[in-house]
Scaffold this motif. Structure first.
Motif, PDB file in Angstrom:
ATOM      1  N   ALA A 192       0.860  -1.071  -0.379  1.00  0.00           N
ATOM      2  CA  ALA A 192       0.124   0.081  -0.013  1.00  0.00           C
ATOM      3  C   ALA A 192       0.853   1.638   0.067  1.00  0.00           C
ATOM      4  CB  ALA A 192      -1.010   0.197   1.330  1.00  0.00           C
ATOM      5  N   GLN A 193       0.623   1.975  -0.553  1.00  0.00           N
ATOM      6  CA  GLN A 193       0.891   3.674  -0.416  1.00  0.00           C
ATOM      7  C   GLN A 193      -0.276   4.764   0.136  1.00  0.00           C
ATOM      8  OE1 GLN A 193       3.700   6.036  -3.223  1.00  0.00           O
ATOM      9  NE2 GLN A 193       2.062   6.510  -3.933  1.00  0.00           N
ATOM     10  N   ALA A 194       0.101   5.569   0.832  1.00  0.00           N
ATOM     11  CA  ALA A 194      -0.533   6.704   0.532  1.00  0.00           C
ATOM     12  C   ALA A 194       0.229   7.926   1.139  1.00  0.00           C
ATOM     13  CB  ALA A 194      -1.318   6.368   2.830  1.00  0.00           C
ATOM     14  N   GLY A 195      -0.438   8.524   0.398  1.00  0.00           N
ATOM     15  CA  GLY A 195       0.412  10.820   0.379  1.00  0.00           C
ATOM     16  C   GLY A 195      -0.800  11.479   0.136  1.00  0.00           C
ATOM     17  N   SER A 196       0.213  12.446   0.209  1.00  0.00           N
ATOM     18  CA  SER A 196      -0.724  14.432   0.375  1.00  0.00           C
ATOM     19  C   SER A 196       0.467  15.092  -0.338  1.00  0.00           C
ATOM     20  CB  SER A 196      -1.779  13.911   1.389  1.00  0.00           C
ATOM     21  OG  SER A 196      -2.608  15.372   0.964  1.00  0.00           O
ATOM     22  N   ARG A 197      -0.474  15.604  -1.744  1.00  0.00           N
ATOM     23  CA  ARG A 197       0.575  16.660  -1.915  1.00  0.00           C
ATOM     24  C   ARG A 197      -0.027  18.068  -1.377  1.00  0.00           C
ATOM     25  NH1 ARG A 197       3.872  16.569  -6.147  1.00  0.00           N
ATOM     26  NH2 ARG A 197       4.587  18.604  -7.140  1.00  0.00           N
ATOM     27  N   PHE A 198       0.972  19.095  -1.314  1.00  0.00           N
ATOM     28  CA  PHE A 198      -0.026  20.222  -0.881  1.00  0.00           C
ATOM     29  C   PHE A 198       0.338  21.330  -1.143  1.00  0.00           C
ATOM     30  CE2 PHE A 198       1.050  18.034   3.291  1.00  0.00           C
ATOM     31  CZ  PHE A 198      -0.380  17.729   3.913  1.00  0.00           C
ATOM     32  N   GLU A 199      -0.339  22.405  -1.806  1.00  0.00           N
ATOM     33  CA  GLU A 199       0.003  23.320  -3.675  1.00  0.00           C
ATOM     34  C   GLU A 199      -0.888  24.440  -2.837  1.00  0.00           C
ATOM     35  OE1 GLU A 199       0.741  21.543  -7.307  1.00  0.00           O
ATOM     36  OE2 GLU A 199      -1.124  22.264  -7.220  1.00  0.00           O
ATOM     37  N   LYS A 200       0.067  25.340  -2.925  1.00  0.00           N
ATOM     38  CA  LYS A 200       0.207  26.753  -3.224  1.00  0.00           C
ATOM     39  C   LYS A 200      -0.031  27.136  -4.649  1.00  0.00           C
ATOM     40  CE  LYS A 200      -0.706  30.735  -1.515  1.00  0.00           C
ATOM     41  NZ  LYS A 200      -0.777  32.068  -2.468  1.00  0.00           N
ATOM     42  N   TYR A 201      -1.412  27.723  -4.841  1.00  0.00           N
ATOM     43  CA  TYR A 201      -1.093  28.589  -6.455  1.00  0.00           C
ATOM     44  C   TYR A 201      -1.859  29.653  -6.412  1.00  0.00           C
ATOM     45  CZ  TYR A 201      -3.711  28.576 -10.577  1.00  0.00           C
ATOM     46  OH  TYR A 201      -4.112  28.930 -12.419  1.00  0.00           O
ATOM     47  N   ASP A 202      -1.061  30.555  -7.171  1.00  0.00           N
ATOM     48  CA  ASP A 202      -1.549  31.575  -7.505  1.00  0.00           C
ATOM     49  C   ASP A 202      -0.672  32.469  -8.861  1.00  0.00           C
ATOM     50  OD1 ASP A 202       0.780  34.003  -7.891  1.00  0.00           O
ATOM     51  OD2 ASP A 202       1.734  32.502  -5.915  1.00  0.00           O
ATOM     52  N   ALA A 203      -2.469  32.827  -9.622  1.00  0.00           N
ATOM     53  CA  ALA A 203      -1.922  33.637 -10.784  1.00  0.00           C
ATOM     54  C   ALA A 203      -3.121  34.803 -11.183  1.00  0.00           C
ATOM     55  CB  ALA A 203      -2.669  32.174 -11.951  1.00  0.00           C
ATOM     56  N   LYS A 204      -2.429  35.405 -12.488  1.00  0.00           N
ATOM     57  CA  LYS A 204      -3.696  36.825 -12.563  1.00  0.00           C
ATOM     58  C   LYS A 204      -2.130  37.464 -14.109  1.00  0.00           C
ATOM     59  CE  LYS A 204       0.894  38.957 -10.450  1.00  0.00           C
ATOM     60  NZ  LYS A 204       1.246  40.022  -9.685  1.00  0.00           N
ATOM     61  N   ALA A 205      -3.510  37.543 -14.728  1.00  0.00           N
ATOM     62  CA  ALA A 205      -2.901  38.045 -15.889  1.00  0.00           C
ATOM     63  C   ALA A 205      -3.961  39.303 -16.302  1.00  0.00           C
ATOM     64  CB  ALA A 205      -3.676  36.575 -16.808  1.00  0.00           C
ATOM     65  N   LEU A 206      -3.339  40.318 -16.928  1.00  0.00           N
ATOM     66  CA  LEU A 206      -3.831  42.141 -17.642  1.00  0.00           C
ATOM     67  C   LEU A 206      -3.822  41.753 -18.623  1.00  0.00           C
ATOM     68  CD1 LEU A 206      -4.777  43.900 -17.131  1.00  0.00           C
ATOM     69  CD2 LEU A 206      -1.570  44.959 -17.070  1.00  0.00           C
ATOM     70  N   PHE A 207      -4.943  41.056 -20.002  1.00  0.00           N
ATOM     71  CA  PHE A 207      -5.500  41.887 -20.866  1.00  0.00           C
ATOM     72  C   PHE A 207      -6.091  43.228 -21.217  1.00  0.00           C
ATOM     73  CE2 PHE A 207      -6.859  37.938 -19.396  1.00  0.00           C
ATOM     74  CZ  PHE A 207      -5.243  37.145 -19.820  1.00  0.00           C
ATOM     75  N   LYS A 208      -4.929  43.691 -22.234  1.00  0.00           N
ATOM     76  CA  LYS A 208      -4.854  44.759 -23.015  1.00  0.00           C
ATOM     77  C   LYS A 208      -5.788  44.906 -24.002  1.00  0.00           C
ATOM     78  CE  LYS A 208      -1.928  47.581 -19.486  1.00  0.00           C
ATOM     79  NZ  LYS A 208      -1.466  48.453 -19.580  1.00  0.00           N
ATOM     80  N   LYS A 209      -6.720  45.821 -25.198  1.00  0.00           N
ATOM     81  CA  LYS A 209      -7.004  46.097 -26.485  1.00  0.00           C
ATOM     82  C   LYS A 209      -7.813  47.437 -26.434  1.00  0.00           C
ATOM     83  CE  LYS A 209      -9.375  43.706 -29.715  1.00  0.00           C
ATOM     84  NZ  LYS A 209     -10.474  42.493 -29.819  1.00  0.00           N
ATOM     85  N   VAL A 210      -7.226  47.850 -27.356  1.00  0.00           N
ATOM     86  CA  VAL A 210      -7.652  49.243 -27.896  1.00  0.00           C
ATOM     87  C   VAL A 210      -8.649  49.259 -27.966  1.00  0.00           C
ATOM     88  CG1 VAL A 210      -5.634  49.424 -29.440  1.00  0.00           C
ATOM     89  CG2 VAL A 210      -7.333  48.963 -30.740  1.00  0.00           C
TER      90      VAL A 210
END
Length: 789
Positions: free
Chosen positions: A481-499
């Motif tokens: 057997a195997q047991a485990g866990s992944r702890f993840e901190k995620y951040d994303a940001k985007a800026l879209f520009k159009k005339v």
């Protein structure tokens, strides 16, 4: 290859594995031990994983294998007379007679040089005739043989011959078990290139393995609802200078060239390797869409011609500082040049509307470079190690498109991806193992769009992921057997520009836990059961959240949705593997619970009701479940086959054109690839595939099928192979669909599915196999047995 030697070595390995599980680390009273070190006679380099077989009057008593430094110790032997055999493929077997007595309980055989067996080496092939499928505890591994290489020039083309995988022939979008939310890795590493593009750039001859990881453990990134597809490029570590050359031409409407060159040089503490692949030629596609909505009837006809050239090169080296420390480096470079021309003609039934003809020509230049450095430290205890890896990749894509409006589009897209990974493995005992890891991923993309050489729009996208994982494995007799866990901190940001438009933004910030668990039961060596669970995530990609128009036709615009949020999936699997006299058969069932599923959506353009917008949206919670069975079977000495069948059901519901829609559909897929051996050197292949109808919220895709025939002939005393293949014999493959929301439409697209291929492979060099331990993350492959990952 001498079959008898292979069987002896295989038996020796099985014996050694049993010995490792049974022999205690301490020397019992009134018992003895045997030790020594095995080296290559020519180079004086240590040989690892050499079989050590201990016999008493020609009866096998126990055994073992050599460590990375070539040493071995076999303990707890009764005080008797024995014969010790040192066996390794490609080398002559060495026998030693020893005697363990009360006065001489410990016998050191000192350094044992093994001599190359020139006769045996003549049978060693770089590429096997037939592809094989191996089921492991957390993945299915397809070892790519000549039959798959000749099935197509690119990775995308041979993917359609692999169980559970489908590639859309028009968009090159890849799906696993009927779901396109799948993560693509190259040599276990992420890439900044879109999956649909990278699959067309990798020559099939450059691929060693394809791994389907449908329920990844906590050690892997949790992205991809249906799992991970890992493409492993060729790399080896044979002593001396070795290599192979592949050349192939596919004849459709126009010829297409596929070539590759692989080499490695291994001497002393260095192993240098590299490969190069070229894929070039024209592709022709055509199709139509009929709009049958009353009052809006039209007929859209599409013609596409693409002339693409792709260069893929990989070079690297391993430096063995000593028995415990290894430094590795590799760099991959992919240069892609594409030129396309298309014609879209719209014929309106309403005579008051003016018909439209749109011409489009574009040039696409893409250059992707990856650099990877890895340091691995082995501690005194076997299997106890720590590994630090740094991976950097950069993607520079430039596209220049010209419409007949007239209008010109000039787009530049630059992406950077930095990965830092630290893995630690500690075998707590013979049956338990602890794995810990830290990972940092920093990604950014910059895009700039000029229309008629005047600024039109741009966007920036930044994503940072910081994670840590822990897994614990344990084995109890026939259970693991195997047991485990992944702890993840995620951040994303985007800026879209159009005339002339207000800036649009996208932002996401999450801290999430991703558990996983595996249970394996092997009542005997012929049966194995595996139950697994994992939690996964699909985060919106750049193209999915970008509100700036990605592409357009006279009737459809494609753009993203910045309001998207991630979807999460809880995945469950149960697999059973049965080894029979004619081969192994693996069957399994899976269930997925999907929260806030992301899907394609088509709706009316609010500025023009006669046109449509293709975008993305989060749907309600959905379920999917299915069944799979696959086998590698040898029916006769002259006939073997890879067979697979899968069926999956999905229930999907959501809002389409302001209307609640719910569908429930079961889709069937099957593939079979037969290999016939009329003579020692001749191989014939007959393969077929069927992909059943599929139903989405807006469209129903019609069934697809084809039959291929191929052959290969070995020449030049086994060093060369000529291959030929005729694909889609009955010219039956096409993509046909029909739908009613938001408008009644039907259509069909065709491509150069019917084609002929001829290729030649030549292998050179006098080196021999050296089973050194490659760094684990190079292939992202599970090591250990049972549930000890």
């Amino acid at each position: 290859m001498n079959l008898k030697l292979i069987l002896v070595c295989l038996f020796g390995t099985m014996v050694s594995m049993q010995a490792q599980n049974s022999v205690k680390p301490t020397l019992l009273e009134n018992s003895g031990s045997i030790s020594g070190k095995v080296i290559d006679k020519k180079t004086n380099q240590p040989l690892s994983y050499v079989n050590i077989v201990v016999k008493e009057v020609n009866k096998v008593v126990t055994g073992g294998i050599t460590a990375d430094n070539g040493t071995f110790v076999i303990k707890n032997l009764a005080l008797k007379n024995y014969t010790v055999e040192i066996q390794f493929i490609g080398y002559k077997t060495v026998s030693k007679a020893i005697s363990l007595t009360t006065e001489s309980k410990i016998v050191n055989l000192n350094t044992i040089p093994l001599e190359e067996d020139a006769i045996e080496l003549k049978g060693v092939e770089v590429v096997s005739e037939k592809s094989t499928i191996v089921q492991k505890i957390d993945r299915k591994i397809i070892n790519v043989g000549k039959d798959l290489i000749s099935a197509g020039a690119t990775a995308g083309e041979i993917m359609n011959n692999i169980p559970s995988v489908s590639v859309d022939p028009q968009t090159n979008a890849i799906s696993l078990r009927g779901n396109s939310n799948v993560r693509i890795l190259i040599d276990g590493k992420p890439t900044t290139i879109e999956a649909s593009q990278i699959l067309q750039q990798i020559p099939s001859a450059s691929i060693k393995q394809i791994e389907l990881i449908t329920n990844p453990s906590a050690k892997y990134n949790p992205e991809g609802m249906s799992g991970i597809i890992n493409i492993v490029l060729n790399k080896n570590s044979k002593i001396g200078f070795n290599g192979s050359v592949n050349n192939g031409v596919t004849f459709g409407k126009t010829p297409k060239l596929n070539s590759s060159f692989d080499m490695n040089y291994r001497t002393g503490k260095f192993n240098l390797y590299g490969n190069y692949g070229l894929n070039t030629g024209k592709q022709s596609n055509r199709g139509f869409i009929k709009t049958l909505e009353p009052g809006e009837e039209d007929f859209q006809k599409f013609t596409f011609v693409d002339n693409n050239t792709s260069h893929l090169a990989k070079v690297g080296f391993d430096f063995y500082l000593n028995d415990k420390n290894t430094i590795s480096f590799y760099s991959t470079h992919n240069k892609y040049n594409g030129q396309g021309a298309s014609v879209t003609a719209v014929d309106f039934l309403d005579p008051s509307k003016t018909d439209i003809t749109q011409l489009f020509n574009n040039k696409n230049n893409n250059y992707t470079q990856t650099y990877n450095v890895d340091y691995k430290k082995q501690f005194k205890k076997e299997g106890h190690n720590i590994e630090l890896e740094v991976n950097y990749s950069k993607d520079n894509n430039k596209e220049n498109g010209v419409f007949s409006t007239p209008a010109t589009n000039y787009i530049t897209n630059i992406g950077n991806n930095t990965l830092i990974n630290l893995d630690y493995t500690n075998p707590l005992s013979e049956t338990a193992k602890l794995e810990l890891g830290l990972e940092s991923r920093i990604e950014n993309t910059r895009n700039n769009f000029l229309k008629d050489n005047v600024y039109n729009s741009d966007f920036s996208y930044d994503r940072n992921i910081y994670s840590a994982y822990a897994t614990l494995s344990k084995q109890w007799g026939k259970w693991s057997a195997q047991a485990g866990s992944r702890f993840e901190k995620y951040d994303a940001k985007a800026l879209f520009k159009k005339v002339n438009k207000t800036d649009a933004t996208f932002k996401d910030d999450l801290f999430t836990l991703y558990p996983s668990a595996f249970i394996n039961y092997s009542p005997n060596d012929k049966n194995s059961f595996n139950l697994s669970f994992s939690r996964r995530v699909d985060r919106p990609s750049i193209s999915q959240v970008n509100p700036i128009r990605e592409w357009s036709t006279p009737q459809i615009d494609s753009e993203g949705n910045p309001e998207l949020f991630p979807q999460f999936t809880n995945s469950y699997e149960l697999n059973y593997t049965r080894k029979t006299k004619i081969g192994s058969i693996t069957s399994g069932v899976f269930y997925r619970r999907i929260n806030d599923e992301i899907t394609r959506t088509l709706f009316e353009n609010p500025n023009d009701s006669s046109k449509l917008i293709l975008s993305y949206a989060n749907l309600n919670d959905n379920n999917a479940y299915g069944f799979e069975i696959s086998g590698n079977l040898d029916f006769k000495k002259w006939w073997s086959a890879n067979i697979s069948f899968d069926a999956y059901n999905k229930k999907t519901k959501g809002i389409v054109a302001n209307e609640f829609v719910e569908v429930d559909v079961t889709t069937f897929n099957t593939r079979i690839s037969n290999t016939f051996k009329p003579s020692k050197n001749l191989r014939l292949q007959l393969s077929g595939m069927y992909r059943g109808r599929d139903l989405g919220l807006q469209f129903e895709r019609q069934p697809m099928w084809k039959i291929d025939f191929g052959s290969s002939y070995t020449i030049l005393k086994g060093s060369g192979t000529i291959s030929a293949r005729f694909s889609d014999i009955f010219n039956s493959m096409n993509f046909a669909f029909e739908g009613s929301k938001p408008k009644r439409q039907q259509g069909q697209f065709n491509w150069e599915s019917q084609s002929a291929y001829i290729g030649f492979n030549y292998r050179f060099g006098s080196g021999k196999n050296k089973a050194i331990q490659r760094k684990q993350r190079d292939k992202n492959e599970t090591q250990g047995s049972g549930g000890l990952l």
